[in-house]
Design a protein around this motif. Structure first.
Motif, PDB file in Angstrom:
ATOM      1  N   GLY A  71       0.815  -1.212   0.000  1.00 25.52           N
ATOM      2  CA  GLY A  71       0.000   0.000   0.000  1.00 25.52           C
ATOM      3  C   GLY A  71       0.847   1.260   0.000  1.00 25.52           C
ATOM      4  O   GLY A  71       0.466   2.283  -0.572  1.00 25.52           O
ATOM      5  N   ALA A  72       1.995   1.200   0.636  1.00 22.91           N
ATOM      6  CA  ALA A  72       2.858   2.382   0.714  1.00 22.91           C
ATOM      7  C   ALA A  72       3.806   2.489  -0.472  1.00 22.91           C
ATOM      8  O   ALA A  72       4.256   3.586  -0.803  1.00 22.91           O
ATOM      9  N   THR A  73       4.108   1.364  -1.097  1.00 20.26           N
ATOM     10  CA  THR A  73       5.169   1.385  -2.113  1.00 20.26           C
ATOM     11  C   THR A  73       4.670   1.233  -3.553  1.00 20.26           C
ATOM     12  O   THR A  73       5.429   1.517  -4.481  1.00 20.26           O
ATOM     13  N   GLN A  74       3.446   0.785  -3.724  1.00 20.20           N
ATOM     14  CA  GLN A  74       3.019   0.475  -5.097  1.00 20.20           C
ATOM     15  C   GLN A  74       1.996   1.466  -5.646  1.00 20.20           C
ATOM     16  O   GLN A  74       1.246   2.088  -4.888  1.00 20.20           O
ATOM     17  N   LEU A  75       1.985   1.573  -6.929  1.00 16.68           N
ATOM     18  CA  LEU A  75       1.020   2.406  -7.635  1.00 16.68           C
ATOM     19  C   LEU A  75       0.053   1.471  -8.362  1.00 16.68           C
ATOM     20  O   LEU A  75       0.471   0.679  -9.207  1.00 16.68           O
ATOM     21  N   ARG A  76      -1.224   1.580  -7.992  1.00 17.83           N
ATOM     22  CA  ARG A  76      -2.243   0.746  -8.625  1.00 17.83           C
ATOM     23  C   ARG A  76      -3.115   1.600  -9.534  1.00 17.83           C
ATOM     24  O   ARG A  76      -3.154   2.822  -9.394  1.00 17.83           O
ATOM     25  N   MET A  77      -3.828   0.962 -10.440  1.00 17.16           N
ATOM     26  CA  MET A  77      -4.730   1.736 -11.310  1.00 17.16           C
ATOM     27  C   MET A  77      -5.924   2.230 -10.500  1.00 17.16           C
ATOM     28  O   MET A  77      -6.363   3.358 -10.642  1.00 17.16           O
TER      29      MET A  77
END
Lengths: 546, 347
Positions: A71-77
């Motif tokens: 949740g802190a490190t990833q970029l989701r669509m």
């Protein structure tokens, strides 16, 4: 789900679930930092956990605390917004420009990615980075848990630099919800299709990236230097990103020690022994800052194996078991404020939940149970219970053993390490009659409970999550009803799932849910506010320290 | 009494520790009989009040754990495995000593004398009594078996030396290096449950046989090494040479000349491992081998108690005291026996 699943026990051990608040209840927040002191920028958010991450590669990561870091490190669509209230239940774009354009009778999703996001290594985020995530998820060699969520995927194509077209084999109303999972985060196209990335630094496009991961010891995440809060496309997301660094340590440690570390301001989020929850609640108050409790999308249950001789085609005995169980006592074993007693499969707070009042939640109804547990139904009166050997595993198993002894069923408890127990119970044909399982929603949709856990068509030789091995016996037209509910949308969908929940529990009784769980968190004195999210737990990007 | 007869008795006495033979002063008027080896052991042992007290204590423990537990259960009106909802408070903490709980089956309030034992609110007092049965069975049987196997193998290896010693020594090393925990886990998932059912008609608690076999399989090598080292030294002594010269068989030399000299290390080691097996039982039960739930044992009472060390420290005290006193009794008994067998060891 197995990985997350196994860890859900570890979380119970921790006494703190890093998973999150119910969508109906909405994302929840702790007290505002403004009530206390000004929010501090910078510093370190220190998390203590007894278990290491399973993976930090988004294609493989599946433990609850691993998703917390995703949740802190990833970029989701798309994601479930990190806010309080009804808005937290509505899927919102993160990297996408807006909701997808749906065509081809609901089978094709066209998504446009915002321009401007960058990975921590400086590369621009494009549609190809999301396509890479799908390609890795379906690659058999990588064995991503995400593959089980993509069995209806026909194709993924990029359209220019920022367009992504996803085509499904059939209409799937929950597809958008599925791709909110961190599995489908943007990854550099240099990430191998068939191998895990587990050496830091792990490039990612979220507000932070993993700089170090010393397995079985610690992990460190730091700010993504290319994430600029004050300009678009970052600004509209509204992430606070207060802290500079996030650390994870304490692996292999002792929960009582972790608790003390949080109390001494040596950590910001800690686990604690289940038996100390009441003491912490008395000491700090509930939801007053330090000891926080949020309703979660988690159900613990006792599965009855519908493929073994004892319970196969034996609905009277299965119902007898459900009448005999002491849910009050079983729930108590999870500790203070661990959740509400339930006899239903869909958790409180999830869409599709309706109170049906089928079995007694106050205590065992031995009279009713004995009337159903006739000598014919008892079939020799012996059962084997696979239980795990930590936390609430042994006491819940013994409570069940005592309850069932009163109706003439002798239960032999076999204790295993949680991973072993889960693996054995997930193997079709394994000689057990009862097993103890918990399930946390991957995304807030009743299909993630009913279809995933009770559809016999999904059964395979190994790695089953339907550990009651239920195929629908006892409920008329079960599979047709499952398909109808899955295809429906809106209020009709929720009503159909509520009816399925009642039907299956009242008529087939393949499993005995007993607690709809909460998340309990113990924060250090410097944590001023937090947001709980249904997927990623405590929202690290919005943590504020004072 | 003829001189020949007296010599016979002397000869008889030398079958034990020849050096310990005491001949009573010979009087011309009154015939005096030399005391046999075992008689002397007994005379020395019964003078040791501490050792005698230990025996009384162990007998007391056995009485309390066997007929005592049975009587207590009937007197109190519930079993050691009955859970009580109000045996825990809302923080999941067991209630303390002399708490009143409601028994739904008898529709009466009952007293938990020593409080509740765990998060299931079960009666600590009854579990302590019944737990003693399991712990005593496991500890005593395991110790006896381990010492018998270790002594035989160690004595044979040390006495014969050569290729027999080589084989036994390598076997010892292999056993020491064997990943016992993995074996135990494998055992649990294969034949564990079948072995658990072997109770010899209810004489032993379920799971005791499994544990005892595991302890036998992996516990014999320490005593074997100790005994081997001792025998290697003893077999060079003159009395062994003398026995060989008189034509004594190997078996007779080991049994009658070496074994009495081994009494001290055997007894000392035995008393040390008894307590270890009580605790090891809890550890193995945690891995799914041995004592099945909900059977109580001192080991599993002890292992669950630290969870409540701040709220109910009594829960560590009761089984802890039981283990300590029983172990102490075994130790003191061992000391007494050692002194009785080999008074020279008393320094």
């Amino acid at each position: 789900m197995k990985g997350r699943f196994s860890f859900s026990v570890v979380m119970a051990l921790l006494g703190v679930s890093l998973l999150v608040a119910a969508t109906a209840a909405g994302g929840t927040t702790g007290p505002s930092a403004s009530d206390k002191q000004a929010v501090k920028k910078g510093g370190t958010y220190r998390i203590l956990g007894t278990s290491d991450f399973d993976h930090l590669d988004p294609a493989l990561s599946y433990f609850t605390h691993s998703w917390n870091w995703q949740g802190a490190t990833q970029l989701r669509m798309y994601y479930y917004p990190y806010v309080k209230g009804a808005a937290s239940q509505r899927i919102a774009p993160m990297a996408a420009t807006g909701l997808p354009r749906v065509s081809n009778g609901g089978k094709t999703y066209t998504i446009t990615i915002k321009r401007g996001f960058k990975f921590s290594n400086g590369q621009n985020v494009t549609a190809a980075n999301f396509k890479r995530a799908f390609d890795r998820a379906v690659n058999a060699k990588l064995q991503s848990p995400a593959s089980s969520f993509l069995d209806d995927l026909a194709s993924v194509r990029t359209q220019g630099a920022l367009g992504l077209q996803i085509t499904l084999k059939r209409v799937a109303p929950d597809f958008l919800a599925r791709i909110t999972m961190p599995f489908f985060s943007a990854v550099p196209t240099s990430f191998p299709l068939d191998a895990e990335v587990d050496k830091g630094p792990i490039a990612s496009a979220g507000p932070y990236y993993v700089q170090e991961w010393n397995k079985k010891t610690s992990a460190l995440a730091v700010r993504n230097p290319n994430w600029k809060n004050n300009v678009e496309p970052f600004k509209s997301l509204g992430f606070a990103n207060n802290v500079d660094r996030i650390t994870y340590s304490g692996i292999g440690g002792d929960l009582a020690t972790h608790r003390l570390q949080c109390e001494r301001n040596e950590a910001d989020l800690c686990g604690f022994p289940t038996t100390q929850a009441k003491e912490l609640a008395d000491k700090y108050g509930v939801n007053k800052g330090r000891f926080q409790v949020d309703q979660d999308l988690l159900v613990w249950r006792v599965d009855l194996n519908n493929e073994q001789p004892l319970f196969k085609n034996n609905a009277p005995l299965r119902k007898a078991v459900l009448h005999a169980l002491d849910r009050r006592f079983m729930t108590a074993q999870h500790g203070f404020l661990a959740g509400k007693r339930t006899d239903q499969f869909i958790p409180y707070g999830m869409g599709g939940f309706k109170e049906h009042d089928i079995y007694s939640l106050k205590g065992p109804n031995y009279a009713k149970a004995k009337s159903l547990a006739t000598p014919g139904a008892l079939r020799g009166g012996k059962a084997v219970f696979y239980a795990f050997n930590r936390a609430q595993g042994p006491p819940v198993a013994q409570s069940v053993q005592f309850n069932l002894k009163q109706i003439g069923l002798d239960v032999e408890i076999k204790l295993f390490d949680r991973v072993v127990q889960n693996t054995k119970a997930a193997t079709r044909g394994e000689a057990f009659d009862i097993t103890h399982e918990g399930w946390h929603a991957d995304y807030p949709d009743p299909a993630n409970f009913i279809n995933v856990l009770l559809d016999g068509r999904r059964l395979q030789a190994e790695n089953n999550v339907n550990t009651s091995y239920f195929s629908g016996a006892g409920v008329q037209n079960w599979t047709q009803k499952l398909d109808a509910a899955y295809s429906a949308s809106g209020a009709e969908r929720l009503n159909l799932y509520a009816a399925l929940d009642r039907d299956v529990m009242a008529n087939a009784a393949p499993t005995a849910p007993y607690i709809s769980g909460t998340s309990r968190r113990l924060f250090g004195p410097e944590v001023g506010c937090y947001v709980a999210n249904g997927q990623v737990g405590t929202v690290i990007v919005n943590i504020c320290k004072t | 009494m003829s001189t020949t007869a007296r010599e016979d008795e002397v000869l008889g006495a030398t079958t034990g520790l020849g050096s310990d033979v005491v001949l009573e002063p010979v009087s011309d008027e009154v015939g005096v009989r030399a005391r046999g080896y075992w008689e002397q052991v007994w005379r020395r042992f019964k003078r040791d009040r501490v050792a005698i007290g230990s025996i009384f204590f162990l007998v007391f423990v056995v009485l309390v754990c066997y007929p005592g537990a049975w009587l207590a259960e009937r007197q109190i009106g519930h079993s050691p495995s009955d859970p009580f909802t109000d045996g825990i408070d809302d923080g999941l903490i067991p209630v303390g000593p002399w708490s009143k709980v409601y028994n739904p089956f008898t529709d009466e309030d009952q007293i938990l004398v020593l409080g509740a034992s765990d998060t299931l609110g079960r009666d600590e007092f009854l579990r302590l009594l019944y737990g003693g049965r399991v712990s005593l069975q496991v500890a005593v049987l395991a110790t006896i078996g381990v010492m018998i196997i270790g002594t035989i193998l160690g004595a044979v290896a040390g006495y014969y030396r050569g290729w027999i010693d080589t084989i036994i020594s390598r076997l010892t090393e292999i056993t020491m290096a064997f990943p016992a925990l993995l074996f135990v886990i494998a055992l649990a998932s294969t034949v564990g449950s079948r072995l658990n059912d072997v109770t010899f008609g209810g004489v032993l608690a379920p799971g005791v046989v499994t544990l005892v076999l595991v302890f036998w399989a992996f516990g014999w090598f320490y005593p074997a090494r100790i005994i081997r080292a001792k025998v290697l030294s003893l077999r060079e002594k003159e009395f062994v040479e003398a026995a060989l010269m008189t034509g004594a068989s190997d078996w007779r030399i080991i049994r009658s000349h070496l074994l009495p000299h081994l009494a001290a290390p055997i007894i000392v080691y035995s008393t040390l491992v008894v307590a270890g097996y009580v605790l090891a039982e809890a550890a193995l039960s945690f891995l799914g081998v041995g004592i099945p739930l909900p059977t109580p044992s001192w080991g599993n009472l002890l292992s669950s108690a630290p969870e409540f060390y701040t709220s109910q420290p009594w829960l560590m005290l009761w089984p802890g005291v039981a283990v300590v006193l029983t172990t102490l009794a075994f130790n003191l008994l061992g000391d007494g026996l050692r002194d009785a067998f080999d008074p020279r060891s008393r320094l």
